[in-house]
Scaffold this motif. Sequence first.
Motif, short mmCIF file in Angstrom:
data_model
loop_
_atom_site.label_atom_id
_atom_site.label_comp_id
_atom_site.label_asym_id
_atom_site.label_seq_id
_atom_site.Cartn_x
_atom_site.Cartn_y
_atom_site.Cartn_z
N SER A 378 0.84 -1.19 0.00
CA SER A 378 0.00 0.00 0.00
C SER A 378 0.89 1.25 0.00
O SER A 378 1.87 1.31 0.74
CB SER A 378 -0.87 -0.03 1.24
N THR A 383 -1.86 3.24 -7.79
CA THR A 383 -2.95 4.11 -8.22
C THR A 383 -2.41 5.35 -8.93
O THR A 383 -3.01 5.86 -9.88
CB THR A 383 -3.83 4.52 -7.02
N THR A 384 -1.26 5.82 -8.48
CA THR A 384 -0.65 6.98 -9.12
C THR A 384 -0.36 6.69 -10.58
O THR A 384 -0.67 7.49 -11.46
CB THR A 384 0.65 7.35 -8.38
N GLN A 424 -10.49 2.50 -7.44
CA GLN A 424 -10.52 1.94 -6.10
C GLN A 424 -11.77 2.41 -5.35
O GLN A 424 -12.38 1.66 -4.62
CB GLN A 424 -9.26 2.42 -5.37
#
Length: 583
Positions: A378, A383-384, A424
């Motif tokens: 995490s 996600t970036t 997400q």
Amino acid sequence: MNSKSQNSRQLYARLLRHVIPYWKIMVISVISLLILSSAEAAFAAVLEKMIDKIFVAKEQLYMYAIPAALVIISIVRGLMNFCGVISINWVANKIVMDLRQMMFERLLHLPVQFYNDNSSGNVISKIIFDVSQVTAAATETFVTIIRDTFTITFLIALMLYYNWQLTLISFISFPVIAFAVKAVSKRMRSLNTDLQDSMGDMTHVLEESVLGHKVVKVFGGHDYEKKRFDDVSNWIRRYANKVKITSTASVSFVQFITALALALIVFIAAKDAISGGDFTAGQFSAFFTAMGLLFSPIKRLTKINENLQRGLAASQSIFNLIDVTPEYELGKQLEQPLRGDVEFRNINFSYKNSEESALNDVSFSVKAGETVALVGQSGSGKTTIAGLLPRFYELEHGSIQIDGMDISELDLKVLRNNIALVSQDVVLFNDTVAANIAYGPLQNKKERDAIISAATAANAMEFIEKMPDGIDTLIGENGAKISGGQRQRLAIARAILKDAPILILDEATSALDTESEFKVQAALENLQKSRTTLVIAHRLSTIENSDRIIVLDKGKIVEQGTHQELIRKQSYYFKLHNAQFDS
Ligand SMILES: Nc1ncnc2c1ncn2[C@@H]1O[C@H](COP(=O)(O)OP(=O)(O)OP(=O)(O)O)[C@@H](O)[C@H]1O
Ligand SMILES: [Mg+2]
């Protein structure tokens, strides 16, 4: 936000530009107000005739003429007031609508960074509260300025006509009044800016407590939220008080100055009359009445600053939003959909206002049709990476290419049309299931069959069928009425229906139970066959079949290869894998 502070004149000029399209209605309003403003002077003039002709000279004709004149003046005054006020309000409401639409339009095209930097409460309050402040200012200020300055002009003209020396004496009070007005207006503007900011803060606190009501309940945040709200509402109370104190004090001051001037006039006129001057009783009454009538418009003109400054502060805030640079949209158009060869080249990326870099020299490529998985702890930057492809953030170092074209050169719409994303955090709209699946330009166009087959592929039909109206069921605000796994399946159906050449799945199946996940996985694998897919998953079992797995650690690519290769390496991936299988 690039908050350029503009001075009052620039703000007026900008606001005025919004009035230009409605200039015809404005002309009606100005003319009505102008006629209206002559009424006061007319009353004073009638008074002179009434006293001199009826009571002093006893002329019969005036017995009828004066009452008739009074009635006519009243009628004209009523009509003109109605026309003037209604037409200016019409224009003001138009401008409010125009500004709101403009702000909303801008809002839709603001970069993701803007939403990171500004709380939604503050933005919402700008569009709802600040804009209505401008209406108040636009109408009241305009009406008062036009009507009252002309009323004052007519009254002063009348006074000059009766006795110019006395009139000049009464002018002594004007510079004092003007000085007071100027001082007050400065303070008003800064107070009103603070008041608006506090309103934004209040909306912000309210919104968080309403949206997060469950967290507040379970984690006992009542006291914390209450204190936050108490603080901000206390600020608002204090600012509101300060605004009122400043405006009331200034009104009293102006009244005092005016009364002093009146007293002086009475004294001089009385001295003149007693020593045998030629000022008639009617003229003196009319002069004195006209002077008394000056009182209200001057009072309103000083008060107008309160509205004006509130309006200017609000328009400053509005223009600050309108002036934020939008996402750069225009660029290369394409004849056909992208094939989907994606290449990340030496990407270094850090979020604004964050010291650590989120991505460090990241390079990899995905051939059209391939599925590449991004794994890592995490916060490692998965996600970036997914967010850079649809250009949620602009790159400063490195480049991303699709089919050999730099994405920064592509038209933003074209680029995003070629990407389907299951993020997400799934966002659903307060609409029907069908409208949520066919969101965007797909709405209206796609037939129900297509929506149903997308929902079926996403394994969503089984629960949709059980809903009261099937795919026409309303799902409540942000899908409040459906479960976490159901939300994800709707988001997947949305992506399936979009049928774009590039697919990004960020933890798309994390909330599903093993059986649902298995079924959805099958549908997704089917979908992935014909397109480039970036898939992010914590549950490694779901990505074992990917063409390639990229392992990220603290924003760096530390390994890549197929599942077998990485297991054999016995390094990062191997450890991640074992950690999951041991548990
Ligand atoms: N909007 C943002 N502004 C500033 N920093 C951010 C922002 N979003 C993410 N970060 C930071 O960037 C880093 C990478 O975040 P990212 O969301 O890409 O992680 P991730 O690998 O997707 O994590 P997860 O598996 O938890 O979803 C983290 O250190 C995070 O704190
Ligand atoms: Mg993430």
